[in-house]
Scaffold this motif. Structure first.
Motif, PDB file in Angstrom:
ATOM      1  N   VAL A  49       0.835  -1.215   0.000  1.00 15.76           N
ATOM      2  CA  VAL A  49       0.000   0.000   0.000  1.00 15.76           C
ATOM      3  C   VAL A  49       0.866   1.260   0.000  1.00 15.76           C
ATOM      4  O   VAL A  49       0.589   2.212  -0.716  1.00 15.76           O
ATOM      5  CB  VAL A  49      -0.964   0.012   1.208  1.00 15.76           C
ATOM      6  N   LEU A  50       1.924   1.258   0.824  1.00 16.93           N
ATOM      7  CA  LEU A  50       2.713   2.484   0.970  1.00 16.93           C
ATOM      8  C   LEU A  50       3.919   2.538   0.031  1.00 16.93           C
ATOM      9  O   LEU A  50       4.585   3.574  -0.059  1.00 16.93           O
ATOM     10  CB  LEU A  50       3.163   2.640   2.437  1.00 16.93           C
ATOM     11  N   GLY A  51       4.220   1.416  -0.646  1.00 19.03           N
ATOM     12  CA  GLY A  51       5.288   1.430  -1.651  1.00 19.03           C
ATOM     13  C   GLY A  51       6.701   1.403  -1.096  1.00 19.03           C
ATOM     14  O   GLY A  51       7.656   1.714  -1.793  1.00 19.03           O
ATOM     15  N   TYR A  52       6.873   0.969   0.164  1.00 19.39           N
ATOM     16  CA  TYR A  52       8.221   0.823   0.719  1.00 19.39           C
ATOM     17  C   TYR A  52       8.836  -0.486   0.208  1.00 19.39           C
ATOM     18  O   TYR A  52       8.118  -1.386  -0.243  1.00 19.39           O
ATOM     19  CB  TYR A  52       8.181   0.757   2.254  1.00 19.39           C
ATOM     20  N   ASP A  53      10.155  -0.619   0.376  1.00 19.58           N
ATOM     21  CA  ASP A  53      10.789  -1.860  -0.092  1.00 19.58           C
ATOM     22  C   ASP A  53      10.831  -2.935   0.994  1.00 19.58           C
ATOM     23  O   ASP A  53      11.308  -4.043   0.772  1.00 19.58           O
ATOM     24  CB  ASP A  53      12.202  -1.570  -0.633  1.00 19.58           C
ATOM     25  N   SER A  54      10.362  -2.599   2.207  1.00 16.91           N
ATOM     26  CA  SER A  54      10.265  -3.623   3.255  1.00 16.91           C
ATOM     27  C   SER A  54       9.257  -3.141   4.294  1.00 16.91           C
ATOM     28  O   SER A  54       8.765  -2.012   4.215  1.00 16.91           O
ATOM     29  CB  SER A  54      11.627  -3.867   3.916  1.00 16.91           C
ATOM     30  N   THR A  55       8.995  -3.996   5.278  1.00 15.51           N
ATOM     31  CA  THR A  55       8.027  -3.621   6.319  1.00 15.51           C
ATOM     32  C   THR A  55       8.694  -2.809   7.433  1.00 15.51           C
ATOM     33  O   THR A  55       8.015  -2.376   8.367  1.00 15.51           O
ATOM     34  CB  THR A  55       7.388  -4.877   6.946  1.00 15.51           C
ATOM     35  N   THR A  56       9.997  -2.613   7.342  1.00 13.99           N
ATOM     36  CA  THR A  56      10.708  -1.995   8.464  1.00 13.99           C
ATOM     37  C   THR A  56      10.429  -0.497   8.616  1.00 13.99           C
ATOM     38  O   THR A  56      10.826   0.101   9.604  1.00 13.99           O
ATOM     39  CB  THR A  56      12.237  -2.210   8.339  1.00 13.99           C
ATOM     40  N   LYS A  57       9.768   0.087   7.640  1.00 13.76           N
ATOM     41  CA  LYS A  57       9.479   1.539   7.741  1.00 13.76           C
ATOM     42  C   LYS A  57       8.083   1.808   8.290  1.00 13.76           C
ATOM     43  O   LYS A  57       7.699   2.951   8.507  1.00 13.76           O
ATOM     44  CB  LYS A  57       9.624   2.185   6.369  1.00 13.76           C
ATOM     45  N   VAL A  58       7.315   0.750   8.521  1.00 12.79           N
ATOM     46  CA  VAL A  58       5.935   0.918   8.985  1.00 12.79           C
ATOM     47  C   VAL A  58       5.933   1.282  10.474  1.00 12.79           C
ATOM     48  O   VAL A  58       6.669   0.698  11.268  1.00 12.79           O
ATOM     49  CB  VAL A  58       5.137  -0.386   8.745  1.00 12.79           C
ATOM     50  N   THR A  59       5.106   2.236  10.840  1.00  9.42           N
ATOM     51  CA  THR A  59       5.072   2.710  12.235  1.00  9.42           C
ATOM     52  C   THR A  59       3.797   2.236  12.945  1.00  9.42           C
ATOM     53  O   THR A  59       2.834   1.786  12.299  1.00  9.42           O
ATOM     54  CB  THR A  59       5.090   4.252  12.272  1.00  9.42           C
ATOM     55  N   LEU A  60       3.806   2.416  14.252  1.00 11.55           N
ATOM     56  CA  LEU A  60       2.611   2.076  15.038  1.00 11.55           C
ATOM     57  C   LEU A  60       1.435   2.955  14.595  1.00 11.55           C
ATOM     58  O   LEU A  60       0.307   2.481  14.466  1.00 11.55           O
ATOM     59  CB  LEU A  60       2.912   2.287  16.531  1.00 11.55           C
ATOM     60  N   ALA A  61       1.711   4.221  14.326  1.00 15.06           N
ATOM     61  CA  ALA A  61       0.648   5.140  13.879  1.00 15.06           C
ATOM     62  C   ALA A  61       0.053   4.678  12.550  1.00 15.06           C
ATOM     63  O   ALA A  61      -1.169   4.737  12.355  1.00 15.06           O
ATOM     64  CB  ALA A  61       1.209   6.560  13.757  1.00 15.06           C
ATOM     65  N   ASP A  62       0.920   4.183  11.631  1.00 14.73           N
ATOM     66  CA  ASP A  62       0.414   3.651  10.348  1.00 14.73           C
ATOM     67  C   ASP A  62      -0.553   2.497  10.611  1.00 14.73           C
ATOM     68  O   ASP A  62      -1.639   2.422  10.038  1.00 14.73           O
ATOM     69  CB  ASP A  62       1.552   3.086   9.481  1.00 14.73           C
ATOM     70  N   MET A  63      -0.133   1.576  11.480  1.00 19.49           N
ATOM     71  CA  MET A  63      -0.948   0.381  11.736  1.00 19.49           C
ATOM     72  C   MET A  63      -2.288   0.765  12.359  1.00 19.49           C
ATOM     73  O   MET A  63      -3.333   0.215  12.003  1.00 19.49           O
ATOM     74  CB  MET A  63      -0.215  -0.610  12.647  1.00 19.49           C
ATOM     75  N   ILE A  64      -2.263   1.707  13.281  1.00 21.78           N
ATOM     76  CA  ILE A  64      -3.505   2.119  13.945  1.00 21.78           C
ATOM     77  C   ILE A  64      -4.444   2.770  12.940  1.00 21.78           C
ATOM     78  O   ILE A  64      -5.633   2.437  12.858  1.00 21.78           O
ATOM     79  CB  ILE A  64      -3.184   3.069  15.131  1.00 21.78           C
ATOM     80  N   HIS A  65      -3.914   3.662  12.122  1.00 21.12           N
ATOM     81  CA  HIS A  65      -4.707   4.372  11.114  1.00 21.12           C
ATOM     82  C   HIS A  65      -5.399   3.378  10.177  1.00 21.12           C
ATOM     83  O   HIS A  65      -6.617   3.472   9.941  1.00 21.12           O
ATOM     84  CB  HIS A  65      -3.753   5.287  10.336  1.00 21.12           C
ATOM     85  N   HIS A  66      -4.636   2.414   9.668  1.00 17.08           N
ATOM     86  CA  HIS A  66      -5.204   1.472   8.690  1.00 17.08           C
ATOM     87  C   HIS A  66      -6.115   0.438   9.357  1.00 17.08           C
ATOM     88  O   HIS A  66      -7.150   0.074   8.795  1.00 17.08           O
ATOM     89  CB  HIS A  66      -4.085   0.812   7.889  1.00 17.08           C
ATOM     90  N   ALA A  67      -5.743  -0.011  10.540  1.00 21.91           N
ATOM     91  CA  ALA A  67      -6.575  -1.026  11.210  1.00 21.91           C
ATOM     92  C   ALA A  67      -7.947  -0.462  11.581  1.00 21.91           C
ATOM     93  O   ALA A  67      -8.955  -1.173  11.535  1.00 21.91           O
ATOM     94  CB  ALA A  67      -5.857  -1.561  12.442  1.00 21.91           C
ATOM     95  N   LYS A  68      -8.000   0.814  11.916  1.00 22.01           N
ATOM     96  CA  LYS A  68      -9.303   1.428  12.234  1.00 22.01           C
ATOM     97  C   LYS A  68     -10.208   1.396  11.004  1.00 22.01           C
ATOM     98  O   LYS A  68     -11.411   1.149  11.109  1.00 22.01           O
ATOM     99  CB  LYS A  68      -9.104   2.878  12.678  1.00 22.01           C
ATOM    100  N   ALA A  69      -9.621   1.667   9.846  1.00 21.58           N
ATOM    101  CA  ALA A  69     -10.413   1.648   8.604  1.00 21.58           C
ATOM    102  C   ALA A  69     -10.881   0.226   8.291  1.00 21.58           C
ATOM    103  O   ALA A  69     -12.026   0.013   7.872  1.00 21.58           O
ATOM    104  CB  ALA A  69      -9.584   2.205   7.448  1.00 21.58           C
ATOM    105  N   VAL A  70      -9.998  -0.742   8.518  1.00 24.09           N
ATOM    106  CA  VAL A  70     -10.363  -2.147   8.284  1.00 24.09           C
ATOM    107  C   VAL A  70     -11.525  -2.539   9.187  1.00 24.09           C
ATOM    108  O   VAL A  70     -12.500  -3.166   8.755  1.00 24.09           O
ATOM    109  CB  VAL A  70      -9.142  -3.072   8.514  1.00 24.09           C
TER     110      VAL A  70
END
Ligand code: KIV
Length: 266
Positions: A49-70
């Protein structure tokens, strides 16, 4: 909606568990409409979704934002959410606080934690004790890509095979309600599945796991350039989407869209 007890019962009954990833409202809505048993808000978010080359750049804020939408898109489905990179390694206290924040703010039903590091067993015990179900993730754990030296199948030699088997048993003893097995040989997937009494959910772990998980964008062939061997594409969204947009562009350029029916009266 299924619970962790239902998942355990499904293993016992040989009823295969389906899991797909979702990252936003429409993908979650589709997953629920398709009748999947469980959704994972995976940190593969970073790649697909975010176009990074790995999962290591994903933050807690990213996960919360997307999980709420899910959660808004799939209010009646069991949803697990990934603890992202380095949010559960710096200290036990910080890991507990991060897990509680992720769980409370997203209203998901479980958190998923990769690997078995120094504090993982204690962390699972404390979270479970506090009311947060934990799904473990073993084998090819993408947050470890730089330590593993690439996305490589794990557990091919005897020492790592034995270690993964023991890790799975220990994580379950600590309270893990399910174990995702990624990128391991099929015989090891079978061995772990038979050795533990909670469900294994495989991705590139062979046919004998209690369930399977695939990434939404892999299933639908949507914005992904290369697929792992274990992926099966069930549609080609890129083809459908690009074709539709080409027709839209052409119609606007040629004055075919909009027509009178797409306009408002005065
Ligand atoms: O992040 C993710 O999508 C995952 C699955 C591949 C298991 O962890």
């Amino acid at each position: 909606m299924l619970t962790t007890l239902d998942l355990k019962r499904m293993k016992k009954d040989g009823d295969k568990i389906t899991m797909v990833t979702a990252y936003d409202y429409p993908s979650a809505k589709q997953a629920e409409a398709a009748g999947v048993d469980t959704i994972l808000v995976g940190d593969s978010l970073g790649n697909v979704v975010l176009g990074y080359d790995s999962t290591t750049k994903v933050t807690l804020a990213d996960m919360i934002h997307h999980a709420k939408a899910v959660k808004r898109g799939a209010p009646n489905t069991f949803i697990a959410v990934d603890m992202p990179f380095m949010t559960y390694h710096t200290s036990l206290e910080q890991a507990i606080n991060n897990a509680a924040k992720l769980f409370q703010e997203t209203d998901c039903h479980a958190v998923k934690i990769e690997g078995r590091s120094k504090n993982t067993l204690e962390l699972i015990e404390i979270l479970t004790d506090g009311g947060i179900p934990v799904i473990s993730h073993l084998g090819l754990t993408p947050q470890m890509v730089h330590v593993m030296g690439g996305y490589r199948v794990q557990g091919r030699d005897d020492a790592t095979r034995k270690k993964l088997l023991q890790d799975a048993k220990d994580l379950v003893s600590a309270g893990a309600v399910a174990v995702v097995l990624e990128g391991i040989p099929e015989p090891l997937g079978k061995e772990i599945t038979e050795a533990i009494d909670v469900p294994t959910i495989g991705i590139g772990a062979g046919r004998f796991c209690d369930g399977q998980v695939l990434v939404y964008h892999d299933i639908l062939q949507y914005g992904v350039d290369r697929f792992a061997k274990f992926v099966k594409n069930y549609a080609n969204y890129d083809e459908i989407g690009i074709d539709a947009m080409k027709r839209y562009v052409k119609e606007v350029k040629e004055g075919e869209f909009p027509q009178k029916e797409h306009t408002y009266e005065a």
